[in-house]
Each structure stands twice: as C-alpha cells, then as structure tokens.
Motif scaffolding. Structure first.
Motif, PDB file in Angstrom:
ATOM      1  N   LEU A 193      12.497  39.318  41.555  1.00  0.00           N
ATOM      2  CA  LEU A 193      13.507  38.340  41.189  1.00  0.00           C
ATOM      3  C   LEU A 193      13.705  37.395  42.374  1.00  0.00           C
ATOM      4  N   GLU A 194      12.893  36.372  42.449  1.00  0.00           N
ATOM      5  CA  GLU A 194      12.958  35.452  43.576  1.00  0.00           C
ATOM      6  C   GLU A 194      14.171  34.539  43.429  1.00  0.00           C
ATOM      7  N   MET A 195      14.902  34.373  44.528  1.00  0.00           N
ATOM      8  CA  MET A 195      16.061  33.489  44.552  1.00  0.00           C
ATOM      9  C   MET A 195      16.091  32.755  45.882  1.00  0.00           C
ATOM     10  N   ASN A 196      15.983  31.410  45.822  1.00  0.00           N
ATOM     11  CA  ASN A 196      16.054  30.600  47.032  1.00  0.00           C
ATOM     12  C   ASN A 196      16.503  29.191  46.662  1.00  0.00           C
ATOM     13  N   SER A 197      16.746  28.389  47.664  1.00  0.00           N
ATOM     14  CA  SER A 197      17.288  27.050  47.442  1.00  0.00           C
ATOM     15  C   SER A 197      16.321  26.129  46.703  1.00  0.00           C
ATOM     16  N   PRO A 236      21.620  28.006  38.493  1.00  0.00           N
ATOM     17  CA  PRO A 236      22.645  26.983  38.720  1.00  0.00           C
ATOM     18  C   PRO A 236      22.784  26.616  40.189  1.00  0.00           C
ATOM     19  N   ASN A 237      22.534  27.593  41.075  1.00  0.00           N
ATOM     20  CA  ASN A 237      22.504  27.351  42.515  1.00  0.00           C
ATOM     21  C   ASN A 237      21.634  28.422  43.159  1.00  0.00           C
ATOM     22  N   ALA A 238      21.586  28.426  44.473  1.00  0.00           N
ATOM     23  CA  ALA A 238      20.674  29.332  45.175  1.00  0.00           C
ATOM     24  C   ALA A 238      21.110  30.783  45.133  1.00  0.00           C
ATOM     25  N   LYS A 239      22.328  31.065  44.643  1.00  0.00           N
ATOM     26  CA  LYS A 239      22.844  32.436  44.642  1.00  0.00           C
ATOM     27  C   LYS A 239      22.915  33.070  43.264  1.00  0.00           C
ATOM     28  N   VAL A 240      22.731  32.281  42.216  1.00  0.00           N
ATOM     29  CA  VAL A 240      22.919  32.784  40.848  1.00  0.00           C
ATOM     30  C   VAL A 240      21.645  32.600  40.036  1.00  0.00           C
ATOM     31  N   ARG A 241      21.296  33.642  39.297  1.00  0.00           N
ATOM     32  CA  ARG A 241      20.118  33.626  38.422  1.00  0.00           C
ATOM     33  C   ARG A 241      20.536  34.131  37.042  1.00  0.00           C
ATOM     34  N   LEU A 242      20.274  33.341  36.011  1.00  0.00           N
ATOM     35  CA  LEU A 242      20.642  33.695  34.638  1.00  0.00           C
ATOM     36  C   LEU A 242      19.375  33.738  33.793  1.00  0.00           C
ATOM     37  N   GLU A 243      19.168  34.855  33.084  1.00  0.00           N
ATOM     38  CA  GLU A 243      17.939  35.048  32.312  1.00  0.00           C
ATOM     39  C   GLU A 243      18.262  35.531  30.910  1.00  0.00           C
ATOM     40  N   ALA A 244      17.564  34.982  29.916  1.00  0.00           N
ATOM     41  CA  ALA A 244      17.705  35.411  28.520  1.00  0.00           C
ATOM     42  C   ALA A 244      16.337  35.337  27.856  1.00  0.00           C
ATOM     43  N   GLY A 245      16.009  36.381  27.084  1.00  0.00           N
ATOM     44  CA  GLY A 245      14.701  36.396  26.437  1.00  0.00           C
ATOM     45  C   GLY A 245      14.573  37.553  25.479  1.00  0.00           C
ATOM     46  N   GLN A 250      23.251  36.861  44.238  1.00  0.00           N
ATOM     47  CA  GLN A 250      22.702  37.330  45.511  1.00  0.00           C
ATOM     48  C   GLN A 250      23.250  36.511  46.660  1.00  0.00           C
ATOM     49  N   LYS A 251      23.688  37.207  47.704  1.00  0.00           N
ATOM     50  CA  LYS A 251      24.123  36.573  48.935  1.00  0.00           C
ATOM     51  C   LYS A 251      23.453  37.278  50.095  1.00  0.00           C
ATOM     52  N   ASP A 252      22.706  36.530  50.849  1.00  0.00           N
ATOM     53  CA  ASP A 252      21.939  37.080  51.966  1.00  0.00           C
ATOM     54  C   ASP A 252      21.018  38.190  51.465  1.00  0.00           C
ATOM     55  N   CYS A 253      21.205  39.419  51.927  1.00  0.00           N
ATOM     56  CA  CYS A 253      20.299  40.521  51.580  1.00  0.00           C
ATOM     57  C   CYS A 253      20.857  41.435  50.488  1.00  0.00           C
ATOM     58  N   THR A 254      21.968  41.041  49.853  1.00  0.00           N
ATOM     59  CA  THR A 254      22.636  41.902  48.881  1.00  0.00           C
ATOM     60  C   THR A 254      22.739  41.193  47.541  1.00  0.00           C
ATOM     61  N   SER A 255      22.498  41.944  46.450  1.00  0.00           N
ATOM     62  CA  SER A 255      22.574  41.364  45.114  1.00  0.00           C
ATOM     63  C   SER A 255      23.249  42.339  44.161  1.00  0.00           C
ATOM     64  N   VAL A 256      23.843  41.759  43.102  1.00  0.00           N
ATOM     65  CA  VAL A 256      24.403  42.552  42.018  1.00  0.00           C
ATOM     66  C   VAL A 256      23.865  41.970  40.717  1.00  0.00           C
ATOM     67  N   THR A 257      23.443  42.863  39.812  1.00  0.00           N
ATOM     68  CA  THR A 257      22.870  42.461  38.535  1.00  0.00           C
ATOM     69  C   THR A 257      23.615  43.141  37.407  1.00  0.00           C
ATOM     70  N   PHE A 258      24.006  42.367  36.401  1.00  0.00           N
ATOM     71  CA  PHE A 258      24.538  42.891  35.141  1.00  0.00           C
ATOM     72  C   PHE A 258      23.536  42.594  34.043  1.00  0.00           C
TER      73      PHE A 258
END
Length: 378
Positions: A36-40, A84-93, A117-125
């Motif tokens: 799950l890649e997340m970057n700016s 929406p930004n470098a910290k949030v990832r939204l997926e539907a499929g 995700q912020k820095d090295c920590t992430s939470v996923t629902f």
C-alpha cells in the motif's frame, strides 16, 4: 522421539551454529505481498489497481491428521484507489474467486478500505493487508489461507521502522445479530520484530507472535459455549547477507517456541494446552531458495495454523496424536517476469517420523498487480 528424529534435531541446531561465520524462517512470500504505497506524488490522484492471483496447489497427504487437497483457480481484484492527500488512501472494488472445473464463481465480495498513515504508522479500516502479509509462522497460520481465506475485514495498525516492526489486527470472521443460532468468530493477532543488531551484513532479530480466536455471542437462540484459543511464539532470528551477485545471497536461521491454550465456558469441554518447537534454516541462492524446517509438537493445535502441525486431527474427529515430529525440505523459486508480474514455483516434501510417512505438496502461482493512473485532480 526416535533416534532419527533426535539426529535431525541436533543437525538443525548444529547447522545454525556452523553458519554463524558467514538466511528466512518463514517462507519467502515476497511475490504474494500487497504493498500500500502512500507518498506525496500520489496526492489527489485516482488509480485503477488490479490484483490477479492464479494458483495450482496440490497437497498429496494421506496421514491421520489431514487429507490431501487440490486448489486450482484464479482471483481477480479490480479496485479504484484515490489519494485525497499524502496521508489518506481510499479504495473500493470487488473480489472474484473462480475455481476451475466449476462454471459458477466460488465467491464474489466487495472490497472497501480506508488507510491513514503518518510517518511510519498506519491504521486501516475495512479489508486488511492480510494473510501472508502478517508474517506468521506456519504452525500459527496456514499458507493455504492465502487461497481459502484471502479476504480479512476489520481494523489493523502497522508500524515499521528500520529496527522495529508491528502488525496488530482484528479480523471479524463471522458477524451475528441478536437471536442468531450461531457464534460470532473473531480472529486477531500481534506480530512484532525488533532488530537487536542491524548491520549491512548481519541482523539479530527478536520476534514475538500472538494470535487469538474468540467464539461466542449474547442472546443467541441456542446455548453455545464461549471458546477462546490462544497461540503465542517467540525466539530468535539470525540473518547473514552476502553480495547480491554471489551464488549464495543470504543465510537465515530462526528458532521459535510455540504455545497453545484453549478454554471454554462449558465445563464439559476440557481446557487444552500444548507446546512446539519450530526451527528453520534457509539459503537464498542465485538459482532458488532452499529451506529446511523441523517441527516438534506436543498436543499442539492452532485455529488458523497449518493442519500438518496439529496434534488434533481435522480428518478424524476425536483422534489425537500427542507428539508430531516433522522434517520439511522446501525448494522455492520466484521468477520476476515484469516489475508487477511474478511466477512462483514451490516443491515441499516432508517426512513424518511417528507415522513413517514421506509426503509432499507442490504449487505453481502467477501473481500480477499493476496500477494505472486514471485522473489527476487539481
């Protein structure tokens, strides 16, 4: 333990000492990893993500604990991913499972996932980064769950730095409502790795792994007992790295002591407990990976673990083999056909000392997970 098994045990321990002058206990599952890649660079962009896993896994087992089985089919998981930004990832499929030899789909299910995700920590629902990505050892998590339990849903916390790794998750396997006639089932776990020593050529790692399955519920139409099954393991990992251009790229040896405890609210169901030792030597070579595993189990069980490691038969209810003594040889080969396309081959024979059985499994997999930019929003 018979003499041959004792010799195998001493060989494994001695080998881990001998190689210390110059490997992976868990299998090398890089080809199956979900990233799950997340970057700016992805901010305000919409992607089409595809995941396709094709599998042929044949277990040629005739032992008293578990039966052989063949898995032959394909998964297709298309989804839209928006940042929406470098910290949030939204997926539907969607998830489409098709077993060959059957005109109907085996399973169709939606995929939803929100990750912060912020820095090295992430939470996923939602749908978790699941199955082999948890990095559990096989006595605690069966490799075949990659196929039969590919989707996990719930909440997951992950933390990953150079020295410290944490994966904490809860998978809600069976949801119930009031007045249902079946139990809820919740499976969760915690996996941590701490690198005591971290150098370019050597790593010493302290792993801890815990899983628990809870079965229960309130206001059911039938009286079902509450049951909790706990597995916990810990040990040491030693990793030696060599030049990527050399024939022998790395050597790893890992040693785990594994525990099992199960209790029930029904006094008629006795509590269970068991122990096991899981040791591994792995050599990553230029041509293939070769791994040797030794399993010594006493009255051990695991709700999600590999069935071969259990003392409690899943084939013949009531049959118990107190001591399980198994020696595995695994030959693994990953071929990267393209940056997002892997072909994987596995041959895994093993010897059962108590039953004097030589059995094997083999698998062929093709895993493709490309991502395509659809639109960039201003």
């Amino acid at each position: 333990m018979n003499n041959f098994s004792l010799v195998s045990f001493y060989i494994l321990i001695l080998s881990s000492v001998l190689v210390s002058q110059k490997l992976r206990a868990q299998l090398n599952n890089e080809a199956f990893a979900e990233k799950l890649e997340m970057n700016s660079n992805q901010e305000k962009k919409l992607f089409l993500k595809l995941r396709n896993l094709n599998f042929l896994k044949n277990n040629e087992y005739f032992n008293p604990i578990t039966s052989g089985q063949t898995f032959f089919g394909t998964f297709l998981m298309p989804s839209l991913v928006y940042y929406p930004n470098a910290k949030v990832r939204l997926e539907a499929g969607g998830f489409f499972w098709k077993d060959f030899g059957d005109d109907a789909f085996t399973r169709i299910a939606p995929i939803f996932r929100l990750t912060y995700q912020k820095d090295c920590t992430s939470v996923t629902f939602g749908n978790l980064v699941a199955h082999l990505n948890h990095q559990l050892i096989e006595p605690m998590y069966d490799f075949d769950n990659l196929i039969v339990q590919h989707l996990e849903s719930g909440i997951q916390f992950k933390h990953h730095t150079t020295r410290f790794y944490v994966d904490l998750w809860v998978d809600w396997q069976n949801r119930i409502f009031r007045n249902d006639d079946e139990s809820e089932i919740i499976f969760g776990g915690l996996v941590t790795n701490y690198k005591f020593v971290y150098t370019p050529n050597f790593e010493l790692i302290f792993p801890m792994q815990t899983t628990i399955q809870h079965q229960g519920g309130q206001d059911l139409t039938v009286n079902l007992p509450v049951r909790n099954a706990l597995n916990i393991s810990s040990g040491l990992k030693f990793l030696w790295k060599f030049s990527p251009n050399s024939f022998l790229k790395s050597i790893r040896t890992e040693h785990y002591y594994v525990g099992y405890i199960e209790n029930s609210s029904d006094d008629m169901l006795e509590s269970r407990n068991g122990l096991g030792y899981y040791g591994t030597i792995n050599m990553d070579t230029k041509w293939f990976d070769m791994m040797v595993n030794l399993w010594l189990g006493n009255q051990f069980d695991s709700r999600e673990g590999g069935e071969l490691y259990r003392s409690y038969s899943v084939k013949t209810p009531g049959f118990i083999e107190d001591n399980r003594e198994l020696l595995f040889l695994r030959i693994l080969k990953d071929v990267r056909l393209m940056p997002e396309l892997f072909m994987t081959f596995r041959f895994e024979p093993y010897y059962d000392f108590n039953n004097q059985l030589f059995e094997y499994s083999f698998g062929i997999y093709m895993h493709y997970q490309p991502s395509f930019l659809l639109k960039k929003f201003n």
